[in-house]
Design a protein around this motif. Structure first.
Motif, PDB file in Angstrom:
ATOM      1  N   THR A 149       0.940  -1.261  -0.069  1.00  0.00           N
ATOM      2  CA  THR A 149       0.000  -0.150  -0.129  1.00  0.00           C
ATOM      3  C   THR A 149       0.833   1.278   0.205  1.00  0.00           C
ATOM      4  OG1 THR A 149      -0.123  -0.256   2.497  1.00  0.00           O
ATOM      5  CG2 THR A 149      -1.814  -1.231   1.305  1.00  0.00           C
ATOM      6  N   LYS A 150       0.290   2.398  -0.381  1.00  0.00           N
ATOM      7  CA  LYS A 150       1.022   3.503  -0.476  1.00  0.00           C
ATOM      8  C   LYS A 150       1.821   4.064   0.585  1.00  0.00           C
ATOM      9  CE  LYS A 150      -1.330   5.686  -4.316  1.00  0.00           C
ATOM     10  NZ  LYS A 150      -2.111   6.826  -4.744  1.00  0.00           N
ATOM     11  N   ASP A 151       1.018   3.809   1.976  1.00  0.00           N
ATOM     12  CA  ASP A 151       1.601   3.896   3.106  1.00  0.00           C
ATOM     13  C   ASP A 151       3.045   3.367   3.467  1.00  0.00           C
ATOM     14  OD1 ASP A 151       0.158   1.771   3.863  1.00  0.00           O
ATOM     15  OD2 ASP A 151       0.407   2.370   6.055  1.00  0.00           O
ATOM     16  N   ARG A 152       3.009   1.946   3.061  1.00  0.00           N
ATOM     17  CA  ARG A 152       4.410   1.208   3.101  1.00  0.00           C
ATOM     18  C   ARG A 152       5.227   1.509   2.319  1.00  0.00           C
ATOM     19  NH1 ARG A 152       3.805  -4.405   2.976  1.00  0.00           N
ATOM     20  NH2 ARG A 152       5.717  -4.539   4.587  1.00  0.00           N
ATOM     21  N   MET A 195      -5.585   8.272   3.320  1.00  0.00           N
ATOM     22  CA  MET A 195      -4.174   8.069   2.973  1.00  0.00           C
ATOM     23  C   MET A 195      -4.185   6.476   2.813  1.00  0.00           C
ATOM     24  SD  MET A 195      -0.808   8.017   5.356  1.00  0.00           S
ATOM     25  CE  MET A 195      -1.400   6.702   6.366  1.00  0.00           C
ATOM     26  N   GLU A 196      -3.771   5.851   1.920  1.00  0.00           N
ATOM     27  CA  GLU A 196      -4.029   4.337   1.403  1.00  0.00           C
ATOM     28  C   GLU A 196      -3.146   3.773   2.318  1.00  0.00           C
ATOM     29  OE1 GLU A 196      -4.132   2.846  -2.581  1.00  0.00           O
ATOM     30  OE2 GLU A 196      -2.019   1.992  -1.893  1.00  0.00           O
ATOM     31  N   SER A 197      -3.791   2.789   3.254  1.00  0.00           N
ATOM     32  CA  SER A 197      -3.125   1.836   4.065  1.00  0.00           C
ATOM     33  C   SER A 197      -4.040   0.821   3.895  1.00  0.00           C
ATOM     34  CB  SER A 197      -2.987   2.599   5.500  1.00  0.00           C
ATOM     35  OG  SER A 197      -4.411   2.503   6.001  1.00  0.00           O
ATOM     36  N   HIS A 224      -7.210   1.613   5.628  1.00  0.00           N
ATOM     37  CA  HIS A 224      -8.269   2.507   4.969  1.00  0.00           C
ATOM     38  C   HIS A 224      -8.653   1.739   3.805  1.00  0.00           C
ATOM     39  CE1 HIS A 224      -9.719   5.936   3.020  1.00  0.00           C
ATOM     40  NE2 HIS A 224      -9.274   5.434   1.768  1.00  0.00           N
ATOM     41  N   ASN A 239      -0.040   9.671  -1.104  1.00  0.00           N
ATOM     42  CA  ASN A 239      -0.675   8.889  -0.269  1.00  0.00           C
ATOM     43  C   ASN A 239      -2.095   8.668  -0.270  1.00  0.00           C
ATOM     44  OD1 ASN A 239       1.663   8.212   1.065  1.00  0.00           O
ATOM     45  ND2 ASN A 239       1.529   9.564   2.747  1.00  0.00           N
ATOM     46  N   ALA A 296       5.897   4.636   1.049  1.00  0.00           N
ATOM     47  CA  ALA A 296       6.485   5.616   1.662  1.00  0.00           C
ATOM     48  C   ALA A 296       7.300   5.365   2.713  1.00  0.00           C
ATOM     49  CB  ALA A 296       5.317   6.548   2.079  1.00  0.00           C
ATOM     50  N   ARG A 297       6.984   4.114   3.802  1.00  0.00           N
ATOM     51  CA  ARG A 297       8.049   3.943   4.591  1.00  0.00           C
ATOM     52  C   ARG A 297       9.348   3.405   4.084  1.00  0.00           C
ATOM     53  NH1 ARG A 297       4.556   0.387   8.429  1.00  0.00           N
ATOM     54  NH2 ARG A 297       2.932   0.460   6.654  1.00  0.00           N
TER      55      ARG A 297
END
Length: 161
Positions: free
Chosen positions: A9-12, A31-33, A36, A22, A14-15
């Motif tokens: 996912t986008k949050d991962r 925010m895509e997680s 979510h 996001n 970004a990490r």
């Protein structure tokens, strides 16, 4: 992958240091997680709500952990209803993730109704033994094997708690 929160996912992403926006590509509002995408997203809530309306239970989780707990408590046994709900739950994240990828990579947008109808159709054909769900190609046989993986994943989560 969904239960263990291992989807990219986008949050991962970004990490991991990748530059990504996001914003959720399904609803455009969060925010895509994992949480979510499969719970808070209005698109996913619309799909799951329609599925539950078609199959009886009126429970709507407010969080991923709450939904997982509800599934653990209510999807026990081997009745036709439980089997259908397991198949629906297994197909739900698959189709949400597939829709997300279609929107990002193919610029193809399908409605909630299309996703719900596909999910309900696949469960119906599974009952008849003629399921053509894409997972069947990955796991030869049928979706029946998929929900046994669901049971294994749930048990793995419980062992880790």
């Amino acid at each position: 992958m969904v239960i263990l929160d291992r989807l990219p996912t986008k949050d991962r992403l970004a990490r991991f240091g990748l530059l990504v926006d996001n914003v959720c590509g399904l609803c455009g509002a969060g925010m895509e997680s994992r949480d979510h995408l499969f719970d808070d997203c209005s698109f996913a809530r619309g799909v799951w709500g329609a599925v539950l309306n078609a199959h009886g239970p009126s429970f709507m989780a407010r969080a991923w952990d709450e939904r997982l707990h509800w599934l653990l408590s209510n999807l026990r046994g081997k009745t036709l209803r439980v089997r259908a709900l397991k198949l629906l739950w297994t197909g739900f994240p698959y189709l949400i993730w597939e829709e997300r990828n279609h929107r990002y990579h193919r610029n193809l947008i399908r409605s909630i109704d299309v996703i719900v109808n596909r999910l309900l159709e696949e469960v119906s054909t599974e009952k008849q033994g003629t399921c053509k769900f894409p997972c069947s190609a990955i796991f030869p046989g049928s979706l029946s094997m998929i929900y046994s993986f669901y049971d294994l994943a749930i048990n793995a989560c419980l062992d880790g708690q």
